[in-house]
Design a protein around this motif. Structure first.
Motif, PDB file in Angstrom:
ATOM      1  N   TYR A   1      -4.925   5.216 -16.410  1.00  0.00           N
ATOM      2  CA  TYR A   1      -4.727   5.339 -14.965  1.00  0.00           C
ATOM      3  C   TYR A   1      -3.394   6.037 -14.708  1.00  0.00           C
ATOM      4  N   ASP A   2      -3.287   6.557 -13.490  1.00  0.00           N
ATOM      5  CA  ASP A   2      -2.047   7.186 -13.049  1.00  0.00           C
ATOM      6  C   ASP A   2      -1.104   6.094 -12.555  1.00  0.00           C
ATOM      7  N   ASN A   3       0.038   5.953 -13.217  1.00  0.00           N
ATOM      8  CA  ASN A   3       0.968   4.866 -12.877  1.00  0.00           C
ATOM      9  C   ASN A   3       1.409   4.883 -11.419  1.00  0.00           C
ATOM     10  N   SER A   4       1.657   6.083 -10.891  1.00  0.00           N
ATOM     11  CA  SER A   4       2.145   6.157  -9.515  1.00  0.00           C
ATOM     12  C   SER A   4       1.082   5.694  -8.525  1.00  0.00           C
ATOM     13  N   SER A   5      -0.198   6.001  -8.800  1.00  0.00           N
ATOM     14  CA  SER A   5      -1.267   5.557  -7.902  1.00  0.00           C
ATOM     15  C   SER A   5      -1.442   4.042  -7.974  1.00  0.00           C
ATOM     16  N   VAL A   6      -1.202   3.473  -9.157  1.00  0.00           N
ATOM     17  CA  VAL A   6      -1.297   2.016  -9.315  1.00  0.00           C
ATOM     18  C   VAL A   6      -0.179   1.315  -8.547  1.00  0.00           C
ATOM     19  N   TRP A   7       1.049   1.804  -8.714  1.00  0.00           N
ATOM     20  CA  TRP A   7       2.170   1.183  -7.997  1.00  0.00           C
ATOM     21  C   TRP A   7       1.971   1.281  -6.486  1.00  0.00           C
ATOM     22  N   LYS A   8       1.438   2.434  -6.043  1.00  0.00           N
ATOM     23  CA  LYS A   8       1.170   2.622  -4.609  1.00  0.00           C
ATOM     24  C   LYS A   8       0.124   1.618  -4.132  1.00  0.00           C
ATOM     25  N   ALA A   9      -0.941   1.419  -4.927  1.00  0.00           N
ATOM     26  CA  ALA A   9      -2.002   0.473  -4.565  1.00  0.00           C
ATOM     27  C   ALA A   9      -1.459  -0.954  -4.507  1.00  0.00           C
ATOM     28  N   ILE A  10      -0.578  -1.295  -5.459  1.00  0.00           N
ATOM     29  CA  ILE A  10       0.036  -2.632  -5.461  1.00  0.00           C
ATOM     30  C   ILE A  10       0.884  -2.814  -4.197  1.00  0.00           C
ATOM     31  N   GLU A  11       1.631  -1.768  -3.861  1.00  0.00           N
ATOM     32  CA  GLU A  11       2.471  -1.814  -2.659  1.00  0.00           C
ATOM     33  C   GLU A  11       1.616  -2.031  -1.399  1.00  0.00           C
ATOM     34  N   ILE A  12       0.480  -1.316  -1.324  1.00  0.00           N
ATOM     35  CA  ILE A  12      -0.432  -1.469  -0.178  1.00  0.00           C
ATOM     36  C   ILE A  12      -0.949  -2.908  -0.117  1.00  0.00           C
ATOM     37  N   ALA A  13      -1.423  -3.406  -1.262  1.00  0.00           N
ATOM     38  CA  ALA A  13      -1.992  -4.758  -1.319  1.00  0.00           C
ATOM     39  C   ALA A  13      -0.975  -5.807  -0.909  1.00  0.00           C
ATOM     40  N   MET A  14       0.249  -5.685  -1.411  1.00  0.00           N
ATOM     41  CA  MET A  14       1.284  -6.691  -1.102  1.00  0.00           C
ATOM     42  C   MET A  14       1.699  -6.645   0.367  1.00  0.00           C
ATOM     43  N   SER A  15       1.637  -5.451   0.978  1.00  0.00           N
ATOM     44  CA  SER A  15       1.942  -5.375   2.416  1.00  0.00           C
ATOM     45  C   SER A  15       0.824  -6.042   3.223  1.00  0.00           C
ATOM     46  N   CYS A  16      -0.421  -5.941   2.738  1.00  0.00           N
ATOM     47  CA  CYS A  16      -1.560  -6.575   3.425  1.00  0.00           C
ATOM     48  C   CYS A  16      -1.469  -8.096   3.386  1.00  0.00           C
ATOM     49  N   VAL A  17      -0.924  -8.659   2.308  1.00  0.00           N
ATOM     50  CA  VAL A  17      -0.887 -10.120   2.157  1.00  0.00           C
ATOM     51  C   VAL A  17       0.459 -10.710   2.586  1.00  0.00           C
ATOM     52  N   SER A  18       1.214  -9.967   3.376  1.00  0.00           N
ATOM     53  CA  SER A  18       2.463 -10.511   3.923  1.00  0.00           C
ATOM     54  C   SER A  18       2.166 -11.797   4.699  1.00  0.00           C
ATOM     55  N   PRO A  19       2.974 -12.847   4.519  1.00  0.00           N
ATOM     56  CA  PRO A  19       2.726 -14.111   5.240  1.00  0.00           C
ATOM     57  C   PRO A  19       2.736 -13.935   6.759  1.00  0.00           C
ATOM     58  N   SER A  20       3.488 -12.952   7.245  1.00  0.00           N
ATOM     59  CA  SER A  20       3.568 -12.685   8.686  1.00  0.00           C
ATOM     60  C   SER A  20       2.609 -11.557   9.053  1.00  0.00           C
ATOM     61  N   SER A  21       1.679 -11.831   9.955  1.00  0.00           N
ATOM     62  CA  SER A  21       0.678 -10.830  10.324  1.00  0.00           C
ATOM     63  C   SER A  21       1.308  -9.586  10.949  1.00  0.00           C
ATOM     64  N   THR A  22       2.450  -9.749  11.627  1.00  0.00           N
ATOM     65  CA  THR A  22       3.090  -8.598  12.277  1.00  0.00           C
ATOM     66  C   THR A  22       3.623  -7.596  11.261  1.00  0.00           C
ATOM     67  N   ARG A  23       3.816  -8.041  10.023  1.00  0.00           N
ATOM     68  CA  ARG A  23       4.344  -7.152   8.982  1.00  0.00           C
ATOM     69  C   ARG A  23       3.222  -6.482   8.183  1.00  0.00           C
ATOM     70  N   ARG A  24       1.989  -6.832   8.471  1.00  0.00           N
ATOM     71  CA  ARG A  24       0.858  -6.203   7.773  1.00  0.00           C
ATOM     72  C   ARG A  24       0.504  -4.881   8.460  1.00  0.00           C
ATOM     73  N   PRO A  25       0.095  -3.876   7.680  1.00  0.00           N
ATOM     74  CA  PRO A  25      -0.317  -2.600   8.287  1.00  0.00           C
ATOM     75  C   PRO A  25      -1.667  -2.756   8.974  1.00  0.00           C
ATOM     76  N   ASN A  26      -2.035  -1.779   9.816  1.00  0.00           N
ATOM     77  CA  ASN A  26      -3.390  -1.801  10.370  1.00  0.00           C
ATOM     78  C   ASN A  26      -4.336  -1.138   9.366  1.00  0.00           C
ATOM     79  N   MET A  27      -5.634  -1.236   9.633  1.00  0.00           N
ATOM     80  CA  MET A  27      -6.616  -0.783   8.656  1.00  0.00           C
ATOM     81  C   MET A  27      -6.629   0.735   8.508  1.00  0.00           C
ATOM     82  N   SER A  28      -6.282   1.462   9.560  1.00  0.00           N
ATOM     83  CA  SER A  28      -6.238   2.929   9.471  1.00  0.00           C
ATOM     84  C   SER A  28      -5.159   3.353   8.482  1.00  0.00           C
TER      85      SER A  28
END
Length: 340
Positions: free
Chosen positions: A269-296
């Motif tokens: 796998y491409d390491n940079s794409s993996v780190w980016k995906a992890i970053e996206i996932a962790m922003s989605c599971v932020s305990p505070s909903s206001t800190r989560r991105p929208n689906m777009s």
């Protein structure tokens, strides 16, 4: 009170918007060859394979008499899928609402659900990182449509790997809309409702407040992304840190990408794409909903990950093709008689 009695209190001939896709119970028996082949089982009941008009393959979800979901969720799903159509949502072929017999008839998804593929229960076939990213993008686009393309907006409320189904081309589609809720008008940002969903995927903020928003789906989608990345259980008591989110947070601080990623991928796998995906996932599971991105935002960021991984694979294939061509030319020139 029986299930049938409970249902009759709010059933009427005008319950649903159209009767064009309504089937009788005898037609359901016929299309499944008397429920010959079971595909799986969930909270609603058993899902059977069938044919409509002898040619179109379908999946028939039959409500069990002991189902805790009942007529309310059956009706919600029928009404949603009759008015909502998208390439990344499983489409409704029809339904049966006859006495105690309730059934939902969907398009057939021959490659089953994402969970089974991650667990290796589909012939031991391992999904590549590129395939996983494509599935994540498809699911994100389907969820984005529910949140922004539907009027009024919809919250799925049960996003999980078993509710992401794959067609013959491995295109992903969201399924199981029995728990879905809509906002009655565009000015609402949340609905106060009894908590529903699947443990592990459930937004902790929604669980604590009973306030349902689109960000609750985004938390669940973040958990799905983490499963796609790691192929590890959400809760595992034998792990040094039992909850997947907390375990990944710990591994990130160590910069330990190799142990975060599913070992079945053998670091392909491409390491940079993996780190980016992890970053996206962790922003989605932020305990505070206001800190989560929208689906777009999530969908667009995942598309970037996919482009990065696809270009890596493309470059690799180009190199292989070039090497193969040079090898062939070398052989060819060796066997051609030299001019005298």
């Amino acid at each position: 009170m029986t299930l049938a009695d409970a249902g009759k209190t709010n059933r009427s001939e005008s319950s649903f918007q159209t009767k064009k896709i309504r089937f009788t119970y005898s037609e359901v028996q016929e299309m499944t060859n008397n429920f010959e082949r079971a595909l799986g089982e969930g909270g609603f009941g058993v899902v059977y394979h069938g044919f409509v008009n002898g040619t179109q393959q379908v999946a028939v979800k039959l409500l069990s008499q002991s189902s805790s979901q009942g007529y309310k969720h059956f009706k919600a799903e029928v009404e949603l899928l009759m008015r909502v159509h998208h390439i990344n949502l499983v489409s409704l072929v029809g339904y049966c609402d006859e006495g105690n017999h309730l059934a939902l008839i969907y398009e057939y998804m021959p490659n089953g659900d994402l969970k089974h593929h991650l667990l290796g229960k589909r012939g031991g076939f391992v999904l590549s990182w590129e395939s996983r990213l494509k599935i994540a993008v498809d699911a994100a686009i389907g969820l984005e449509y529910l949140h922004t393309g539907c009027k009024p907006p919809m919250v799925h409320r049960d996003i999980k790997t078993t509710n992401i189904l794959l067609d013959e081309h491995f295109q992903a589609k969201l399924a199981d809309f029995g728990l879905s809720r809509s906002f009655s008008d565009g000015s609402e940002s949340y609905v106060s409702t009894v908590v529903a969903g699947t443990p592990g995927y459930l937004d902790p903020e929604y669980y604590q407040t009973n306030w349902l928003t689109e960000k609750s789906d985004i938390y669940s989608f973040g958990i799905v992304l983490l499963e796609i990345i790691t192929n590890r259980p959400i809760i595992q008591q034998s792990r040094e840190i039992s909850h997947l989110v907390e375990w990944i947070s710990f591994m990130i601080t160590k910069g330990d990408l190799r142990n975060i990623m599913d070992p079945n991928l053998h670091q392909n796998y491409d390491n940079s794409s993996v780190w980016k995906a992890i970053e996206i996932a962790m922003s989605c599971v932020s305990p505070s909903s206001t800190r989560r991105p929208n689906m777009s935002r999530v969908a667009n960021d995942l598309k970037e990950c996919l482009i990065s991984e696809s270009s890596r694979i493309g470059e690799g294939r180009e190199r292989e093709s070039k090497s193969s061509m040079e090898f062939s030319v070398g052989i060819f020139t060796d066997v051609i008689p030299k001019a005298r």
